[in-house]
Design a protein around this motif. Structure first.
Motif, PDB file in Angstrom:
ATOM      1  N   LEU A  29       0.792  -1.173   0.037  1.00  0.00           N
ATOM      2  CA  LEU A  29       0.030   0.223   0.080  1.00  0.00           C
ATOM      3  C   LEU A  29       0.924   1.109  -0.174  1.00  0.00           C
ATOM      4  O   LEU A  29       1.640   1.215   0.794  1.00  0.00           O
ATOM      5  CB  LEU A  29      -0.910  -0.093   1.428  1.00  0.00           C
ATOM      6  N   TYR A  45      -4.441  -8.451   2.876  1.00  0.00           N
ATOM      7  CA  TYR A  45      -5.668  -7.748   2.444  1.00  0.00           C
ATOM      8  C   TYR A  45      -6.525  -8.642   2.047  1.00  0.00           C
ATOM      9  O   TYR A  45      -6.371 -10.148   1.933  1.00  0.00           O
ATOM     10  CB  TYR A  45      -5.249  -6.709   1.244  1.00  0.00           C
ATOM     11  N   LYS A  53     -13.530  -3.679  -4.056  1.00  0.00           N
ATOM     12  CA  LYS A  53     -12.924  -3.033  -3.051  1.00  0.00           C
ATOM     13  C   LYS A  53     -11.847  -4.000  -2.314  1.00  0.00           C
ATOM     14  O   LYS A  53     -11.867  -5.103  -2.372  1.00  0.00           O
ATOM     15  CB  LYS A  53     -13.907  -2.588  -1.761  1.00  0.00           C
ATOM     16  N   ASP A  72      -6.662  10.672   0.517  1.00  0.00           N
ATOM     17  CA  ASP A  72      -7.418   9.335   0.372  1.00  0.00           C
ATOM     18  C   ASP A  72      -6.682   8.763  -0.958  1.00  0.00           C
ATOM     19  O   ASP A  72      -7.274   7.523  -0.904  1.00  0.00           O
ATOM     20  CB  ASP A  72      -8.858   9.470   0.400  1.00  0.00           C
ATOM     21  N   CYS A 102      -9.219   5.491  -0.523  1.00  0.00           N
ATOM     22  CA  CYS A 102      -9.086   4.647   0.756  1.00  0.00           C
ATOM     23  C   CYS A 102     -10.040   5.458   1.768  1.00  0.00           C
ATOM     24  O   CYS A 102      -9.686   6.449   2.197  1.00  0.00           O
ATOM     25  CB  CYS A 102      -7.557   4.376   1.151  1.00  0.00           C
ATOM     26  N   PHE A 143     -10.105  -0.935   6.765  1.00  0.00           N
ATOM     27  CA  PHE A 143     -10.188   0.298   5.880  1.00  0.00           C
ATOM     28  C   PHE A 143     -10.622  -0.436   4.361  1.00  0.00           C
ATOM     29  O   PHE A 143     -10.287  -1.685   4.298  1.00  0.00           O
ATOM     30  CB  PHE A 143      -8.707   0.709   5.628  1.00  0.00           C
ATOM     31  N   GLU A 144     -11.121   0.306   3.488  1.00  0.00           N
ATOM     32  CA  GLU A 144     -11.453  -0.219   2.549  1.00  0.00           C
ATOM     33  C   GLU A 144     -10.943   0.856   1.331  1.00  0.00           C
ATOM     34  O   GLU A 144     -11.114   1.923   1.158  1.00  0.00           O
ATOM     35  CB  GLU A 144     -12.920  -0.414   2.337  1.00  0.00           C
ATOM     36  N   ILE A 145     -10.275   0.264   0.169  1.00  0.00           N
ATOM     37  CA  ILE A 145      -9.982   0.947  -0.931  1.00  0.00           C
ATOM     38  C   ILE A 145     -11.113   0.687  -2.218  1.00  0.00           C
ATOM     39  O   ILE A 145     -11.358  -0.241  -2.321  1.00  0.00           O
ATOM     40  CB  ILE A 145      -8.681   0.437  -1.576  1.00  0.00           C
TER      41      ILE A 145
END
Length: 158
Positions: A29, A45, A53, A72, A102, A143-145
């Protein structure tokens, strides 16, 4: 907005890149860190194919959290599927690169739900995952991307 893979002969399909995201266990990341320096860290992840996501966990404070509060936009990369095609000393490897935004998951119910999905990728069984979630969930932030662009390539580094 996003640059295409420069050498088309090395490009893999977006579907192949997504398959790599599903099968890999660790990615890198990259965020905009302090004083304009990039900050890139390895993370475990889970790739949510249905919602496009990337889900990961971390602590509630630290360099990554501070960087995400400021910006972000992130880049996430995985490398895998190394294969030998002739010369064993110079294998081929595939990589996938994701650009996205993110955000921390704030809702407690959504946090537990995503933590469980994440844990099931890494723990050997549901009971072990549940025990670890029970033990450490309060200290974890999910967290989410949201994936905005994905690309991939296969290269032989020699």
């Amino acid at each position: 907005m996003f640059r295409p893979v420069r050498r088309k002969k090395n490009e893999i399909s977006a579907e192949e890149a997504r398959e790599l995201l599903c099968s890999s266990r660790i990615g890198i990341l990259a965020v905009n860190g302090d004083d304009g320096y990039p900050y890139a860290i390895p993370i475990n992840y889970f790739y949510d194919t249905e919602n496009e996501k990337i889900i990961f966990h971390g602590s509630r404070v630290g360099h990554k959290v501070d960087a995400l509060k400021k910006c972000d936009k992130v880049c996430f990369t995985v490398i895998g599927n190394e294969t030998v095609k002739g010369e064993a000393w110079a294998p081929y490897a595939k990589s996938a690169v994701v650009f996205g935004r993110c955000r921390p998951i704030e809702d407690p119910e959504e946090t537990l739900k995503t933590l469980k999905r994440f844990a099931m990728k890494y723990y050997p069984d549901e009971q072990t995952a549940d025990e670890e979630i029970e033990r450490s969930a309060k200290a974890v932030r999910m967290f989410e991307i949201t994936v905005e662009h994905v690309s991939g390539k296969e290269v032989q580094e020699r």
